[in-house]
Design a protein around this motif. Structure first.
Motif, short mmCIF file in Angstrom:
data_model
loop_
_atom_site.label_atom_id
_atom_site.label_comp_id
_atom_site.label_asym_id
_atom_site.label_seq_id
_atom_site.Cartn_x
_atom_site.Cartn_y
_atom_site.Cartn_z
N VAL A 29 -0.71 -28.35 2.60
CA VAL A 29 0.74 -28.11 2.56
C VAL A 29 1.06 -27.13 1.43
CG1 VAL A 29 3.01 -29.14 2.05
CG2 VAL A 29 1.43 -30.33 3.56
N THR A 30 1.92 -26.17 1.72
CA THR A 30 2.49 -25.31 0.69
C THR A 30 3.93 -25.74 0.44
OG1 THR A 30 1.14 -23.45 1.45
CG2 THR A 30 2.99 -22.94 0.00
N LEU A 31 4.26 -25.98 -0.81
CA LEU A 31 5.64 -26.24 -1.21
C LEU A 31 6.21 -24.94 -1.76
CD1 LEU A 31 5.71 -29.63 -3.21
CD2 LEU A 31 6.96 -29.10 -1.12
N ALA A 32 7.34 -24.50 -1.23
CA ALA A 32 8.01 -23.29 -1.73
C ALA A 32 9.50 -23.60 -1.83
CB ALA A 32 7.74 -22.11 -0.80
N LEU A 33 9.87 -24.26 -2.91
CA LEU A 33 11.24 -24.72 -3.09
C LEU A 33 11.95 -23.81 -4.09
CD1 LEU A 33 10.41 -28.54 -3.36
CD2 LEU A 33 11.08 -27.25 -1.32
N ALA A 34 13.14 -23.36 -3.72
CA ALA A 34 13.94 -22.47 -4.58
C ALA A 34 13.11 -21.29 -5.06
CB ALA A 34 14.50 -23.26 -5.77
N LEU A 35 12.33 -20.72 -4.16
CA LEU A 35 11.45 -19.59 -4.51
C LEU A 35 11.84 -18.31 -3.78
CD1 LEU A 35 8.75 -18.44 -5.72
CD2 LEU A 35 7.67 -19.20 -3.58
N VAL A 36 12.16 -18.42 -2.51
CA VAL A 36 12.31 -17.22 -1.67
C VAL A 36 13.38 -16.29 -2.21
CG1 VAL A 36 12.97 -16.41 0.63
CG2 VAL A 36 11.40 -18.33 0.39
N HIS A 37 14.51 -16.82 -2.69
CA HIS A 37 15.58 -15.94 -3.17
C HIS A 37 15.17 -15.17 -4.41
CE1 HIS A 37 16.19 -19.70 -5.32
NE2 HIS A 37 16.99 -19.11 -6.19
N ILE A 55 3.02 -16.13 2.32
CA ILE A 55 2.98 -17.59 2.26
C ILE A 55 2.18 -18.17 3.42
CG2 ILE A 55 4.42 -19.68 2.42
CD1 ILE A 55 6.50 -18.26 0.74
N ALA A 56 2.16 -17.47 4.55
CA ALA A 56 1.40 -17.94 5.71
C ALA A 56 -0.09 -18.00 5.41
CB ALA A 56 1.66 -17.05 6.91
N GLY A 57 -0.56 -17.24 4.42
CA GLY A 57 -1.98 -17.25 4.09
C GLY A 57 -2.41 -18.38 3.19
N PHE A 58 -1.47 -19.25 2.80
CA PHE A 58 -1.80 -20.29 1.83
C PHE A 58 -2.20 -21.62 2.46
CE2 PHE A 58 1.21 -18.24 -1.51
CZ PHE A 58 0.27 -17.24 -1.71
N GLY A 59 -1.54 -22.02 3.53
CA GLY A 59 -1.81 -23.37 4.01
C GLY A 59 -1.42 -23.60 5.46
N GLN A 60 -1.71 -24.81 5.94
CA GLN A 60 -1.49 -25.18 7.33
C GLN A 60 -0.06 -25.63 7.61
OE1 GLN A 60 -3.91 -24.64 9.64
NE2 GLN A 60 -4.98 -23.76 7.88
N TYR A 119 11.56 -14.38 10.69
CA TYR A 119 10.32 -13.89 10.09
C TYR A 119 9.29 -15.01 9.92
CZ TYR A 119 12.51 -9.39 9.13
OH TYR A 119 13.11 -8.15 9.26
N PHE A 120 9.75 -16.19 9.48
CA PHE A 120 8.80 -17.28 9.29
C PHE A 120 8.32 -17.84 10.63
CE2 PHE A 120 9.98 -17.07 4.91
CZ PHE A 120 8.89 -17.59 4.23
N ARG A 145 10.57 -28.01 7.36
CA ARG A 145 9.17 -28.43 7.48
C ARG A 145 8.58 -27.64 8.64
NH1 ARG A 145 6.61 -32.24 10.63
NH2 ARG A 145 8.59 -33.24 11.25
N MET A 146 7.50 -26.90 8.37
CA MET A 146 6.92 -26.02 9.37
C MET A 146 5.42 -26.27 9.47
SD MET A 146 8.74 -22.36 8.41
CE MET A 146 10.49 -22.24 8.05
N SER A 147 4.85 -25.90 10.61
CA SER A 147 3.41 -25.99 10.82
C SER A 147 2.89 -24.66 11.32
CB SER A 147 3.05 -27.12 11.79
OG SER A 147 3.75 -26.97 13.00
N LYS A 148 1.69 -24.31 10.90
CA LYS A 148 1.11 -22.99 11.19
C LYS A 148 0.85 -22.85 12.70
CE LYS A 148 -0.89 -19.36 9.06
NZ LYS A 148 -2.14 -19.59 8.31
#
Length: 481
Positions: free
Chosen positions: A384-392, A409-414, A450-451, A472-475
């Motif tokens: 799992v990749t957590l990306a909270l309050a990061l994108v902006h 970010i897609a290259g980091f986790g499932q 995009y995501f 919550r997303m899955s690859k």
């Protein structure tokens, strides 16, 4: 098969059939026997100062024909047949000194000194003191290079002293007395900070510290005097050291280095982000809802490994660590990482590793042929990749397009737990306060578009009291071409 180390003529680390193995050549055998028979190995492993290993009894079982020539120093397959092969306990995530905060580098230095102290008590000494020989494992720094020990010769100086100064004391001193941001120099100088550069960076008050003067400035003067003699022809080669140093003097040296490093502190200073959780746009209700939703997402995914990118002081990293996941907690603000590390030590989290990582300038592959040290994606993937309050921050503050953020970010986790912060949010408005709004594509719909190229959106949740949204997303499975 892939070689992970190649500089030690007595052996190397390599991978074979998914295993990480260390080959110790015949010339190292007497030192290895001393390590194992003196009790040093047992003491260090029991104190979590040295990585445990098991011996491979029958080298031929490894199918040595699969192992190609690795380096000129281990160029024949006969080397492998004559070698002792050991299998170290696997470190689940490798980090590097330029990714450590001040406290981590300090603890790594103290661990190295303690290993050398215990080694001397057992008739051995460290022949090198590279910061890259230390890894953080189960919450503690420990030595991973079993081949670093050699039999101690009475009266011999510590051959790794100058390397220890460059790799540990020099960067710690400039981080303490100049700026914490000096840790970035370690990426430029993988063999440690040059003493000449160190003495130029250090302020005048360094002269008030006799130990720093001796170990840093004094060592640099001695080095320059030696080079001057070589340039004038007064000496024509680097003779072997003839200094005799009784064992008692070595212990005194280690005590002085330990005291010097323990007394190095960092200046108390507020940064833009290390009070983020006390100064943000969340109400008590929205903050509690966000926490509960992240917990629910984590419980749904039940990950073994989590990468928290843009983790700040690790508030949400602790949630995954509490659930048993190995959590790599990354942020660009070194003071946030320092706070995170000190809190982690107090809480006793053995599965939480804070690191200094700037997502806009991520650590590259480096070393010989760019293969000695890995870039960030090569150390994954995470569950799992957590990306909270990061994108902006990436999109608005750093002008990185949303489609590029999604691809990275897609290259980091499932799986991905991510937060979208809309343009009308207080934090985004702060970022836009002194610049033109050129971000017409920064919308929730574009974010999802995009995501969705890389992930399936399994669930989204609007945080009450604000317009922020958690996903919550899955690859997605790769498409055939």
């Amino acid at each position: 098969m892939r070689t992970l180390s190649l500089r030690d003529p007595s052996g190397c680390v390599f991978t074979l059939n998914g295993q990480i193995l260390r080959a110790l050549g015949r010339t190292y055998e007497p030192h290895y026997r001393q390590l194992m028979q003196s009790g040093l190995y047992q003491v260090l492993t029991e104190r979590n100062l040295l990585i445990p290993h098991e011996e491979i009894e029958n080298v031929r079982e490894l199918n040595v024909e699969m192992i190609p020539s690795v380096t000129p120093r281990t160029e024949s397959q006969g080397f492998w047949l004559r070698s002792r092969i050991i299998k170290p306990e696997r470190i689940p995530f490798i980090s590097y000194p330029y990714e450590w905060c001040f406290g981590q580098l300090k603890d790594a230095a103290l661990a190295t000194l303690e290993v050398q102290r215990v080694a001397l008590q057992h008739g051995m000494s460290l022949k090198d003191a590279s910061a890259y020989n230390i890894q953080f494992y189960k919450g503690q720094p420990l030595l991973i290079d079993t081949g670093s020990f050699e039999t101690y010769l009475e009266g011999a100086p510590w051959i790794a002293y100058s390397q220890f100064i460059r790799h540990f004391l020099a960067p710690l001193a400039v981080m303490s007395l100049c700026s914490l941001e000096m840790n970035k120099l370690l990426l430029c100088y993988p063999d440690g900070l040059p003493l000449e550069l160190t003495t130029e960076l250090l302020p005048w008050k360094t002269w008030l510290n006799p130990s720093l003067v001796t170990h840093l400035i004094g060592s640099n003067f001695a080095r320059r005097a030696h080079l001057q003699k070589k340039s004038t022809g007064k000496i024509t080669s680097d003779p072997a050291p003839k200094i005799r140093m009784p064992r008692a003097h070595l212990f005194a040296l280690l005590d002085d280095l330990t005291s010097t490093i323990e007394n190095l502190k960092i200046k108390a200073k507020q940064t833009e982000w290390n009070n983020y959780y006390q100064d943000n746009s969340y109400t008590e209700e929205s903050a509690a809802d966000k926490r509960a939703t992240v917990v629910r997402f984590l419980d749904t995914l039940n990950p073994s490994t989590v990468w928290d990118v843009g983790a700040n002081n690790g508030y949400f990293s602790k949630l995954s660590a509490e659930r048993g996941a190995l959590t790599i907690s990354m942020d660009a603000d070194i003071r946030c990482v320092e706070d995170n590390y000190q809190n982690q030590k107090k809480a006793g989290f053995a599965n939480l590793l804070p690191l200094v990582v700037d997502m806009t300038v991520p650590p590259p592959p480096s070393g010989w042929s760019n293969k000695e040290r890995m870039d960030l994606p090569s150390r994954g993937p995470a569950d799992v990749t957590l990306a909270l309050a990061l994108v902006h921050h990436l999109a608005i503050a750093q002008n990185i397009p949303l489609k590029e953020i999604a691809a990275c970010i897609a290259g980091f986790g499932q799986h991905l737990i991510i937060e979208f912060v809309p343009k009308n949010d207080v934090q985004v408005q702060r970022l836009l306060a002194h610049r033109q709004d050129i971000f017409e594509k920064y919308t929730q719909q574009k974010f999802e578009d995009y995501f969705s190229r890389y992930f399936k959106i399994d669930e989204q949740h609007s945080i009450p009291g604000c317009d922020r949204v958690l996903y919550r997303m899955s690859k997605l499975a790769p498409t055939a071409t």
